[in-house]
Write an enzyme that holds these catalytic residues in place. Structure first.
Site, PDB file in Angstrom:
ATOM      1  CG  HIS A   1      -4.414  19.435 -12.289  1.00  0.00           C
ATOM      2  ND1 HIS A   1      -3.249  20.124 -12.554  1.00  0.00           N
ATOM      3  CD2 HIS A   1      -4.214  18.843 -11.091  1.00  0.00           C
ATOM      4  CE1 HIS A   1      -2.392  19.940 -11.554  1.00  0.00           C
ATOM      5  NE2 HIS A   1      -2.954  19.185 -10.649  1.00  0.00           N
TER       6      HIS A   1
ATOM      7  CB  CYS B   1      -4.329  16.255  -7.235  1.00  0.00           C
ATOM      8  SG  CYS B   1      -2.913  16.840  -8.190  1.00  0.00           S
TER       9      CYS B   1
ATOM     10  NE  ARG C   1      -0.795  23.058  -9.173  1.00  0.00           N
ATOM     11  CZ  ARG C   1       0.121  22.096  -9.223  1.00  0.00           C
ATOM     12  NH1 ARG C   1       0.720  21.787 -10.373  1.00  0.00           N
ATOM     13  NH2 ARG C   1       0.441  21.415  -8.124  1.00  0.00           N
TER      14      ARG C   1
HETATM   15  P1  NAD Z   1       4.849  22.044  -0.354  1.00  0.00           P
HETATM   16  O1  NAD Z   1       6.212  22.254  -0.889  1.00  0.00           O
HETATM   17  O2  NAD Z   1       3.801  23.054  -0.587  1.00  0.00           O
HETATM   18  O3  NAD Z   1       4.925  21.798   1.226  1.00  0.00           O
HETATM   19  C1  NAD Z   1       5.873  21.000   1.834  1.00  0.00           C
HETATM   20  C2  NAD Z   1       6.369  21.694   3.097  1.00  0.00           C
HETATM   21  O4  NAD Z   1       7.264  20.821   3.777  1.00  0.00           O
HETATM   22  C3  NAD Z   1       7.149  22.984   2.795  1.00  0.00           C
HETATM   23  O5  NAD Z   1       6.689  23.993   3.650  1.00  0.00           O
HETATM   24  C4  NAD Z   1       8.613  22.603   3.123  1.00  0.00           C
HETATM   25  O6  NAD Z   1       9.358  23.689   3.595  1.00  0.00           O
HETATM   26  C5  NAD Z   1       8.403  21.568   4.207  1.00  0.00           C
HETATM   27  N1  NAD Z   1       9.516  20.642   4.426  1.00  0.00           N
HETATM   28  C6  NAD Z   1      10.553  20.357   3.607  1.00  0.00           C
HETATM   29  N2  NAD Z   1      11.357  19.421   4.191  1.00  0.00           N
HETATM   30  C7  NAD Z   1      10.811  19.145   5.397  1.00  0.00           C
HETATM   31  C8  NAD Z   1      11.171  18.261   6.457  1.00  0.00           C
HETATM   32  N3  NAD Z   1      12.251  17.501   6.387  1.00  0.00           N
HETATM   33  N4  NAD Z   1      10.387  18.223   7.564  1.00  0.00           N
HETATM   34  C9  NAD Z   1       9.272  18.996   7.659  1.00  0.00           C
HETATM   35  N5  NAD Z   1       8.885  19.848   6.669  1.00  0.00           N
HETATM   36  C10 NAD Z   1       9.632  19.896   5.554  1.00  0.00           C
HETATM   37  O7  NAD Z   1       4.382  20.607  -0.889  1.00  0.00           O
HETATM   38  P2  NAD Z   1       2.890  20.151  -1.133  1.00  0.00           P
HETATM   39  O8  NAD Z   1       2.395  20.769  -2.388  1.00  0.00           O
HETATM   40  O9  NAD Z   1       2.102  20.295   0.114  1.00  0.00           O
HETATM   41  O10 NAD Z   1       3.128  18.619  -1.489  1.00  0.00           O
HETATM   42  C11 NAD Z   1       3.385  17.662  -0.495  1.00  0.00           C
HETATM   43  C12 NAD Z   1       3.218  16.291  -1.117  1.00  0.00           C
HETATM   44  O11 NAD Z   1       1.872  16.174  -1.573  1.00  0.00           O
HETATM   45  C13 NAD Z   1       4.101  16.011  -2.335  1.00  0.00           C
HETATM   46  O12 NAD Z   1       4.387  14.642  -2.377  1.00  0.00           O
HETATM   47  C14 NAD Z   1       3.192  16.378  -3.493  1.00  0.00           C
HETATM   48  O13 NAD Z   1       3.540  15.739  -4.707  1.00  0.00           O
HETATM   49  C15 NAD Z   1       1.864  15.889  -2.969  1.00  0.00           C
HETATM   50  N6  NAD Z   1       0.703  16.555  -3.565  1.00  0.00           N
HETATM   51  C16 NAD Z   1       0.715  17.883  -3.828  1.00  0.00           C
HETATM   52  C17 NAD Z   1      -0.384  18.468  -4.424  1.00  0.00           C
HETATM   53  C18 NAD Z   1      -0.406  19.921  -4.798  1.00  0.00           C
HETATM   54  O14 NAD Z   1      -1.161  20.284  -5.674  1.00  0.00           O
HETATM   55  N7  NAD Z   1       0.348  20.777  -4.200  1.00  0.00           N
HETATM   56  C19 NAD Z   1      -1.520  17.710  -4.715  1.00  0.00           C
HETATM   57  C20 NAD Z   1      -1.533  16.359  -4.366  1.00  0.00           C
HETATM   58  C21 NAD Z   1      -0.411  15.781  -3.800  1.00  0.00           C
END
Ligand code: NAD
Length: 342
Positions: free
Chosen positions: A220, A140, A168
């Site tokens: 953020h 992000c 955040r």
């Molecule tokens: P999250 O933890 O909220 O969601 C991930 C989901 O995947 C969880 O529900 C988890 O239980 C599930 N999971 C774990 N292992 C798994 C598997 N083997 N198969 C299927 N599902 C599985 O994570 P998020 O915040 O959605 O982040 C995902 C990606 O996006 C990360 O790389 C993160 O850095 C990136 N990202 C996050 C944000 C944010 O603000 N949250 C912003 C931009 C990018």
């Protein structure tokens, strides 16, 4: 139709799944989850096929009497491309499966840049994604920095950018990470990973970043100082350029009363956006100041939403025939990104 699977269904995955469903040229094959919960119930109500991450998960779905269409591997087999939205560094473990099944995949910013041949931001390098098997949509913070720095570079030539990022501490549903009553250096050493990450997309000028965590869950906040080559730069030229930059929204602390990120999220609620999502980079127009050849401003980013349009464009950039302009237009229309001019 491009058949898209979404692996990992929480903050990013849920939003990507909804966005894929909203595209005329894409079909959502299904979503994969580790366990059954209310999020799985809602996915099923939306008509999405839900797959389990593993056998243990599938048994839990059976115990709860919840429909499960198979394992994530089955879902991947049915797709042309997977959007991997699993937690940081899980994507790298999934990559072997995608490779074995010969599928294209998009990873997220929590993965190391070397997971894919390209770190992607639509308005910076859409065309480069064509032909890539694996692409990483950057985080992000990196996405919003790339949008504005690319725009400023086009008009004024960026020499160097410096940014302090107040992050955040946790996403709204991450109750285990909070509450915190501290400002946490994230990390104390400089630069934080954000500047070097911008350089995976825009390699030709230095970006020095410092980051700290603050006790909020929404947005953020970036404080930027950008040194440019064009010595004739002034406030109105910068405002003019950023006003024309896609996926950027101006707010104003004076006449419009945006004194804080709370007002920005409240505004998203008023717009009736799903989940209050703001896909746009939010720049305080009245903070924009050019002093000599340095540009100063504040920018906020809705961490949960900003990468969603980028994921949709990355799918088209890798699999479709559309140009960057066509794809961004289609994506923005489907998500209601109209950046209302305030
Ligand atoms: P999250 O933890 O909220 O969601 C991930 C989901 O995947 C969880 O529900 C988890 O239980 C599930 N999971 C774990 N292992 C798994 C598997 N083997 N198969 C299927 N599902 C599985 O994570 P998020 O915040 O959605 O982040 C995902 C990606 O996006 C990360 O790389 C993160 O850095 C990136 N990202 C996050 C944000 C944010 O603000 N949250 C912003 C931009 C990018």
């Amino acid at each position: 139709m491009i058949r898209v699977a979404v692996n990992g269904y929480n903050v990013i995955g849920r939003r990507v799944a909804d966005a894929v469903s909203a595209q005329k040229d894409m079909e959502l094959v299904g979503v994969a989850k580790t366990r059954p919960d209310y999020k799985a119930v809602i996915a099923l109500k939306k008509g999405y096929k839900v797959f389990a991450a593993d056998e243990k998960g599938r048994r839990s779905f059976q115990e709860f009497g919840m429909a499960c269409s198979g394992l994530s591997r089955d879902m991947v087999e049915l797709s042309d491309i997977v959007v991997d939205a699993t937690p940081d560094e899980v994507g790298v473990a999934n990559k072997a499966m995608y490779s074995e099944l010969g599928k294209n995949a998009i990873f997220q910013g929590g993965e190391e840049p070397d997971i894919a041949g390209l770190s992607f931001v639509a308005q910076c390098n859409y065309e480069k994604a064509r032909g890539h098997k694996f692409v990483r949509v950057v985080s992000c913070n990196t996405t919003t920095l790339c949008r504005v720095l690319n725009a400023l570079d086009q008009s004024f030539g960026v020499e160097k950018a410096r940014v302090v990022i107040a992050r955040r501490a946790a996403d709204p549903d991450e109750f285990k990470k909070g509450p915190i009553d501290a400002v946490v250096l994230d990390p104390a050493t400089i630069p934080s990973h954000h500047g070097p990450d911008v350089n995976t997309v825009l390699p030709h000028f230095p970006v020095i970043s410092m980051a700290l965590k603050i006790p909020t869950t929404h947005m953020h906040l970036h404080s930027l100082i950008v040194t440019v080559k064009d010595k004739s730069v002034n406030d109105s030229k910068v405002i003019d350029k950023l006003r024309k930059t896609p996926r950027l929204m101006f707010v104003d602390s004076g006449k419009d009363g945006f004194k804080s990120t709370a007002n920005v999220i409240d505004y998203a609620r008023e717009l009736g956006r799903p989940r209050n999502d703001l896909y746009e980079s939010v720049v305080w127009k009245d903070s924009i100041k050019a002093i000599d050849n340095e540009i100063y401003f504040f920018m906020a980013v809705d961490q949960e939403a900003i990468v969603i349009p980028e994921n949709i464009d990355a799918i088209r950039a890798m699999m479709g025939k559309e140009s960057r302009e066509q794809s961004m237009k289609m994506t923005d229309k489907s998500l209601g990104i109209t950046a209302p001019a305030l």
